[in-house]
Design an enzyme around this catalytic site. Structure first.
Site, PDB file in Angstrom:
ATOM      1  NE  ARG A  61      61.841  44.642  23.426  1.00 32.42           N
ATOM      2  CZ  ARG A  61      62.012  45.892  23.799  1.00 32.42           C
ATOM      3  NH1 ARG A  61      62.616  46.170  24.944  1.00 32.42           N
ATOM      4  NH2 ARG A  61      61.599  46.886  23.052  1.00 32.42           N
ATOM      5  CB  CYS A  89      60.094  54.579  16.358  1.00 29.21           C
ATOM      6  SG  CYS A  89      59.588  54.957  18.035  1.00 29.21           S
ATOM      7  CE1 TYR A 118      53.307  54.104   8.238  1.00 28.67           C
ATOM      8  CE2 TYR A 118      52.120  56.163   7.869  1.00 28.67           C
ATOM      9  CZ  TYR A 118      52.419  55.077   8.667  1.00 28.67           C
ATOM     10  OH  TYR A 118      51.833  54.966   9.895  1.00 28.67           O
ATOM     11  N   GLY A 119      55.823  55.683   2.500  1.00 29.52           N
ATOM     12  CA  GLY A 119      56.497  55.684   1.189  1.00 29.52           C
ATOM     13  C   GLY A 119      57.127  57.023   0.844  1.00 29.52           C
ATOM     14  CB  SER A 178      60.556  48.999  20.220  1.00 28.66           C
ATOM     15  OG  SER A 178      61.748  48.310  20.529  1.00 28.66           O
ATOM     16  CG  HIS A 221      67.202  48.517  18.074  1.00 29.02           C
ATOM     17  ND1 HIS A 221      66.335  49.279  18.835  1.00 29.02           N
ATOM     18  CD2 HIS A 221      66.443  47.563  17.510  1.00 29.02           C
ATOM     19  CE1 HIS A 221      65.115  48.787  18.731  1.00 29.02           C
ATOM     20  NE2 HIS A 221      65.154  47.752  17.936  1.00 29.02           N
ATOM     21  CG  ASP A 258      64.661  44.508  15.354  1.00 24.47           C
ATOM     22  OD1 ASP A 258      64.280  45.664  15.636  1.00 24.47           O
ATOM     23  OD2 ASP A 258      64.728  43.605  16.200  1.00 24.47           O
ATOM     24  NE  ARG A 307      56.453  43.394  18.483  1.00 22.35           N
ATOM     25  CZ  ARG A 307      57.201  44.360  17.971  1.00 22.35           C
ATOM     26  NH1 ARG A 307      57.888  44.141  16.868  1.00 22.35           N
ATOM     27  NH2 ARG A 307      57.271  45.538  18.552  1.00 22.35           N
ATOM     28  CE1 TYR A 320      55.922  40.557  22.476  1.00 21.57           C
ATOM     29  CE2 TYR A 320      58.071  41.034  23.437  1.00 21.57           C
ATOM     30  CZ  TYR A 320      57.091  41.301  22.497  1.00 21.57           C
ATOM     31  OH  TYR A 320      57.304  42.279  21.573  1.00 21.57           O
ATOM     32  CE  LYS A 369      64.867  44.505  19.723  1.00 22.55           C
ATOM     33  NZ  LYS A 369      63.884  44.193  18.743  1.00 22.55           N
ATOM     34  CG  ASN A 423      55.988  50.906   8.358  1.00 18.79           C
ATOM     35  OD1 ASN A 423      55.136  50.872   7.480  1.00 18.79           O
ATOM     36  ND2 ASN A 423      55.789  50.404   9.565  1.00 18.79           N
ATOM     37  N   GLY A 483      60.527  38.971  22.221  1.00 19.39           N
ATOM     38  CA  GLY A 483      61.868  39.460  22.562  1.00 19.39           C
ATOM     39  C   GLY A 483      62.419  38.887  23.862  1.00 19.39           C
TER      40      GLY A 483
HETATM   41  P1  GTP Z   1      59.823  47.215  16.237  1.00 24.31           P
HETATM   42  O1  GTP Z   1      59.586  46.031  15.352  1.00 24.31           O
HETATM   43  O2  GTP Z   1      59.068  47.217  17.504  1.00 24.31           O
HETATM   44  O3  GTP Z   1      61.265  47.490  16.493  1.00 24.31           O
HETATM   45  O4  GTP Z   1      59.152  48.480  15.464  1.00 24.31           O
HETATM   46  P2  GTP Z   1      59.623  49.194  14.141  1.00 24.31           P
HETATM   47  O5  GTP Z   1      60.642  50.219  14.466  1.00 24.31           O
HETATM   48  O6  GTP Z   1      59.966  48.204  13.097  1.00 24.31           O
HETATM   49  O7  GTP Z   1      58.288  49.977  13.719  1.00 24.31           O
HETATM   50  P3  GTP Z   1      57.265  49.715  12.520  1.00 24.31           P
HETATM   51  O8  GTP Z   1      57.926  49.941  11.190  1.00 24.31           O
HETATM   52  O9  GTP Z   1      56.571  48.438  12.714  1.00 24.31           O
HETATM   53  O10 GTP Z   1      56.265  50.934  12.756  1.00 24.31           O
HETATM   54  C1  GTP Z   1      55.495  51.033  13.922  1.00 24.31           C
HETATM   55  C2  GTP Z   1      54.419  52.047  13.732  1.00 24.31           C
HETATM   56  O11 GTP Z   1      55.013  53.331  13.531  1.00 24.31           O
HETATM   57  C3  GTP Z   1      53.537  51.851  12.496  1.00 24.31           C
HETATM   58  O12 GTP Z   1      52.502  50.959  12.688  1.00 24.31           O
HETATM   59  C4  GTP Z   1      53.028  53.238  12.284  1.00 24.31           C
HETATM   60  O13 GTP Z   1      51.973  53.496  13.160  1.00 24.31           O
HETATM   61  C5  GTP Z   1      54.190  54.100  12.690  1.00 24.31           C
HETATM   62  N1  GTP Z   1      54.977  54.593  11.538  1.00 24.31           N
HETATM   63  C6  GTP Z   1      55.947  53.952  10.857  1.00 24.31           C
HETATM   64  N2  GTP Z   1      56.456  54.730   9.874  1.00 24.31           N
HETATM   65  C7  GTP Z   1      55.797  55.902   9.951  1.00 24.31           C
HETATM   66  C8  GTP Z   1      55.863  57.131   9.227  1.00 24.31           C
HETATM   67  O14 GTP Z   1      56.660  57.329   8.305  1.00 24.31           O
HETATM   68  N3  GTP Z   1      55.005  58.127   9.634  1.00 24.31           N
HETATM   69  C9  GTP Z   1      54.137  57.956  10.659  1.00 24.31           C
HETATM   70  N4  GTP Z   1      53.337  58.979  10.992  1.00 24.31           N
HETATM   71  N5  GTP Z   1      54.034  56.809  11.349  1.00 24.31           N
HETATM   72  C10 GTP Z   1      54.856  55.805  11.010  1.00 24.31           C
HETATM   73  C1  SPV Z   2      61.015  45.351  19.796  1.00 26.22           C
HETATM   74  O1  SPV Z   2      60.274  45.517  20.766  1.00 26.22           O
HETATM   75  O2  SPV Z   2      61.926  46.140  19.512  1.00 26.22           O
HETATM   76  C2  SPV Z   2      60.837  44.186  18.900  1.00 26.22           C
HETATM   77  C3  SPV Z   2      60.055  43.094  19.366  1.00 26.22           C
HETATM   78  O3  SPV Z   2      61.412  44.105  17.810  1.00 26.22           O
HETATM   79  S1  SPV Z   2      60.927  42.190  20.492  1.00 26.22           S
HETATM   80  O4  SPV Z   2      61.852  41.291  19.788  1.00 26.22           O
HETATM   81  O5  SPV Z   2      59.943  41.441  21.217  1.00 26.22           O
HETATM   82  O6  SPV Z   2      61.715  43.009  21.361  1.00 26.22           O
HETATM   83 MN    MN Z   3      60.223  46.191  13.297  1.00 23.56          MN
END
Ligand code: GTP
Ligand code: SPV
Ligand code: MN
Length: 593
Positions: free
Chosen positions: A69, A250, A499-500, A248, A226, A277, A375, A197, A206, A254, A199
């Site tokens: 974006r 962060c 993660y988990g 984003s 968000h 999201d 993505r 792209y 968005k 996951n 978003g």
């Molecule tokens: P957008 O789709 O851009 O909004 O991102 P998102 O907030 O959905 O993030 P996503 O779950 O795709 O995680 C992005 C990255 O954050 C992952 O690839 C990891 O590198 C990292 N990550 C996610 N969860 C964790 C966690 O619990 N611990 C750590 N250390 N890294 C994490």
């Molecule tokens: C983000 O960047 O927060 C996304 C991808 O989820 S986009 O929709 O391109 O903004």
């Molecule tokens: Mn996401």
């Protein structure tokens, strides 16, 4: 079907401006998907992956300068500059239309203009909003079909006089110097030109579901956030829902698709995904907060090896991977850095250039095979953890709201706000390190209130006020928490496995929501008593646990100074309650008496 005159007229006007060769109305049928896919393959706009390994999957590469974006080129166009506020780029509507018209003028010559009627939220639900996107990109059409509800069903519901958001998109020349993403909340209109792209071009996401929807939500008394939404089923069978806002890249997706570690699933813990999201939330007749996910798909980053296995199963059938895929021999292998698998000997990188593992550029820097913000999209129906309530027009009742970001230092693993108002202050003062999802310097800490910095379509100070007012209207407000999965030790190593394992923190959060455990009061909020956290099997040294929950007074005093400076930008418009909360924090830190 009844015609909607205002819609027909607007399509005509846009066609007059962009001069497409023809106009095609998208009806949402399966036949149409097949035909558009064939056409896109024939023109090279998408490439099919190996259909045995990746059935239904297509690969699309955006331009090299078009991989995130572009917040600098994103504007809120309101008559008064103050209505966009200090955190948004602003243009007057006249100036916005004038500048973008130059780029739209004749931009679809020789191309087809697709008309995509779409609905954010279940068609017919009072939660939902209808939009119509005009675009010259088949990639956009195919992805809108995954991410939203599209076609005749929506048009039927719109009828002859229904309201809709006018969304105009053209790839034009894909020139970053002729790119603009414009929002006109006063005209219920979005104009996006010069980009391909995610978003920037899937305008339901968005642009509509956040930037315009925040403004609608303020006027109509609801919230557009968000946030992911997930349900946690605990061993007693009770499912409680939480909504969480992280910037984003962060960890929203996951967390939304978390797979509990074995010990937890054996006991009966399950996570149900509602959204990953965006959350639209309303106060219902029970005066509690209810949320829906207005989307029908995911636009996601491919998983890291530590990511939950559930995500590895996601791109299993029909989906349109966008960037990060690196391909090899008719794309029998899809690979990206950080995947945890050896790359093949050679292939093509995300720019489409020949590539070998270990390649370096003229400055000796490694050449990445995959772009870190590439993505894929996948329909929600393919998510193995999807909640059976996900399509419910009523949504789910939210017990907890979680804020979070990437902070290598300062912020403890989890803490709880003292009250709704204090929670709004925690959200308003959130900060996070910049990621690849935005152009700009990676790793730099920036304030990102409620993870909405790039997505709030009006004055952010009024947005805080709206949060406060929503709290007053609820009879039982969700509890508000802050989490930080990213705290590091002196060597830059994450202290928490994440993660988990984050289920352990969700478990504590829900225990707090049901008044099952008490907590320790600190200057910044309630933190867990370690005995109430299930850390079984993690083998975390006690110093690590201490460090994870440390509230360092000196660091927080510095943070408070930083926040005070940040609040300055809002001037008199900042709600009094935010100043009072800030003073409260300083008092608890002994900065003032
Ligand atoms: P957008 O789709 O851009 O909004 O991102 P998102 O907030 O959905 O993030 P996503 O779950 O795709 O995680 C992005 C990255 O954050 C992952 O690839 C990891 O590198 C990292 N990550 C996610 N969860 C964790 C966690 O619990 N611990 C750590 N250390 N890294 C994490
Ligand atoms: C983000 O960047 O927060 C996304 C991808 O989820 S986009 O929709 O391109 O903004
Ligand atoms: Mn996401």
């Amino acid at each position: 079907m009844v015609r909607h005159q205002a819609l027909d007229l607007w399509v005509e006007e846009c066609a007059h401006l962009c001069k497409p060769e023809k106009i095609v109305w998208i009806n949402g049928s399966e036949e149409e998907r097949k035909q558009l896919t064939e056409e896109a393959i024939a023109t090279g706009e998408v490439t099919p992956l190996n259909q045995e390994r990746w059935p239904g999957c297509l690969y699309h590469r955006t331009a090299e300068n078009d991989v995130a974006r572009t917040e600098d080129l994103t504007f809120i166009c309101t008559r008064l500059k103050d209505d966009a506020g200090p955190t948004n780029n602003w243009l007057s509507p006249d100036e916005g239309y004038r500048r973008a018209s130059q780029f739209f003028e004749g931009s679809m010559r020789g191309r087809t203009m697709y008309v995509i009627p779409f609905c954010m939220g279940p068609v017919g639900s009072p939660f939902s909003k209808i939009g119509v996107e005009l675009t010259d990109s088949i990639y956009v059409v195919l992805n809108m079909r995954i991410m939203t509800r599209v076609g005749d069903e929506v048009l039927n519901h719109l009828g002859a006089v229904g309201d809709f958001t006018k969304c105009l998109h053209s790839k034009a020349e894909l020139d970053i110097n002729k790119r603009l993403i414009l929002h006109f909340p006063e005209d219920n209109t979005i104009w996006s030109v010069g980009s391909g792209y995610g978003g920037n071009v899937l305008l339901g996401k968005k642009c509509l579901a956040l930037r315009l929807a925040t403004d609608m939500a303020r006027r109509e008394g609801w919230m557009a956030e968000h946030m992911l939404i997930l349900g946690v089923e605990r061993p007693n069978g009770h499912i409680q829902y939480v909504a969480a806002a992280f910037p984003s890249a962060c960890g929203k997706t996951n967390l939304a698709m978390l797979v509990p570690p074995e010990g937890f699933s054996a006991k009966g813990y399950k996570v149900w995904t509602v959204g990953d999201d965006i959350a639209w939330m309303r106060i219902d007749t029970d005066r509690k907060l209810w949320a829906i996910n207005p989307e029908t798909g995911f636009l996601e980053l491919p998983p890291a090896p530590a990511c939950t296995p559930i995500r590895m199963r996601l791109p299993a059938s029909v989906k349109i991977p966008s960037l990060r895929m690196w391909y090899w021999e008719k794309i029998t292998m899809v690979w990206w850095e950080g995947m945890g698998v050896e790359p093949p000997e050679s292939g093509w990188d995300w720019r489409g250039n020949p590539w070998k593992p270990g390649m370096v550029d003229e400055n000796g820097k490694p050449v990445l095979g995959a772009h870190p913000n590439s993505r894929f999209t996948a329909p929600f129906s393919q998510c193995p953890s999807r909640s059976w309530r996900a399509d419910h027009h009523h949504g789910v009742n939210i017990s907890a709201i979680i804020f979070g970001g990437r902070r290598a230092h300062l912020t403890p693993l989890v803490y709880e706000a003292f009250s709704w108002t204090h929670g709004v202050y925690i959200g308003a003062t959130m900060a996070s390190e910049r990621t690849a999802a935005q152009f700009g310097k990676q790793g730099e800490v920036r304030r990102d209130p409620m993870a909405m910095l790039p997505f709030c379509g009006y004055n952010m100070a009024d947005y805080f006020e709206h949060w406060l007012r929503m709290g007053v209207r609820m009879v039982k407000q969700p509890k508000i928490f802050n989490v930080n999965w990213f705290r590091q030790d002196e060597n830059g190593k994450f202290l928490w496995p994440g993660y988990g394992e984050n289920i352990r923190i969700l478990d504590w959060i829900l225990a707090r929501c049901s008044d099952e455990v008490d907590a320790t009061k600190t200057a910044i909020g309630w933190i867990p008593k370690i005995k109430d956290l299930n850390l079984e099997g993690l083998n975390l040294p006690s110093e690590t646990v201490d460090k994870l929950f440390e509230v360092n007074k000196q660091e927080w005093i510095k943070e408070a100074q930083d926040v005070a400076e940040y609040f300055e930008i809002f001037g008199q418009r900042l709600p009094m309650e935010m100043r009072a909360q800030h003073d409260g924090l300083k008092r608890r830190l002994d900065v003032i008496g």
